[in-house]
Design an enzyme around this catalytic site. Structure first.
Site, PDB file in Angstrom:
ATOM      1  CB  CYS A   1       5.432  67.956  38.995  1.00 58.44           C
ATOM      2  SG  CYS A   1       4.370  70.134  39.087  1.00 58.44           S
ATOM      3  CB  SER A   2       5.248  68.175  33.530  1.00 55.51           C
ATOM      4  OG  SER A   2       4.496  68.793  33.630  1.00 55.51           O
TER       5      SER A   2
END
Length: 137
Positions: free
Chosen positions: A28-29
């Site tokens: 994810c980010s």
């Protein structure tokens, strides 16, 4: 909040891990929240003890330390020291976060098997395929 779309994405991830050959990467980010939950669920499905899963999650702080320091410095420049310092807890992880997620999962689904079969709608065959791909027997 409607968590169904989020559960759908986690379901697709686990189905992909179960059914696609070869190495796979998920992220994810920030690499700690959604990724941390996905890794925790995966480890629990594979039979890793909850205490080990929580310890593994907490290691994110060790491996993300340099990134957290860069983010904090950027926040200081953007918002000033006081606000940047207030945001520090969002940059790392706390075992309390994972423990709360696991408690919520158990309260709603009973255990990780209930979560993956009811909450994420994986079939028993999906779970077996996941274990088959990732465990040596």
């Amino acid at each position: 909040m409607n968590s169904e779309p989020i559960r759908k994405q986690f379901s697709l991830l686990l189905q992909s891990l179960a059914s696609n050959a070869g190495a796979q990467v998920f992220h994810c980010s920030a690499g700690k929240d959604r990724t941390g939950w996905a890794a925790a669920v995966l480890l629990l499905v594979l039979g890793v003890p909850e205490s080990v899963v929580i310890q593994d999650y907490a290691l994110s702080n060790t491996y993300l330390q340099a990134s957290m320091e860069k983010q904090h410095a950027a926040l200081v420049k953007l918002y000033g020291q006081k606000l940047a310092d207030a945001l520090v807890p969002t940059l790392g992880v706390s075992p309390v976060f994972m423990e709360a997620g696991l408690q919520a999962m158990k309260a709603k689904y009973g255990d990780v098997n209930g979560y993956v079969t009811q909450g994420l709608a994986l079939s028993p065959a999906d779970v077996q395929a996941l274990k088959g791909r990732l465990l040596r027997t």
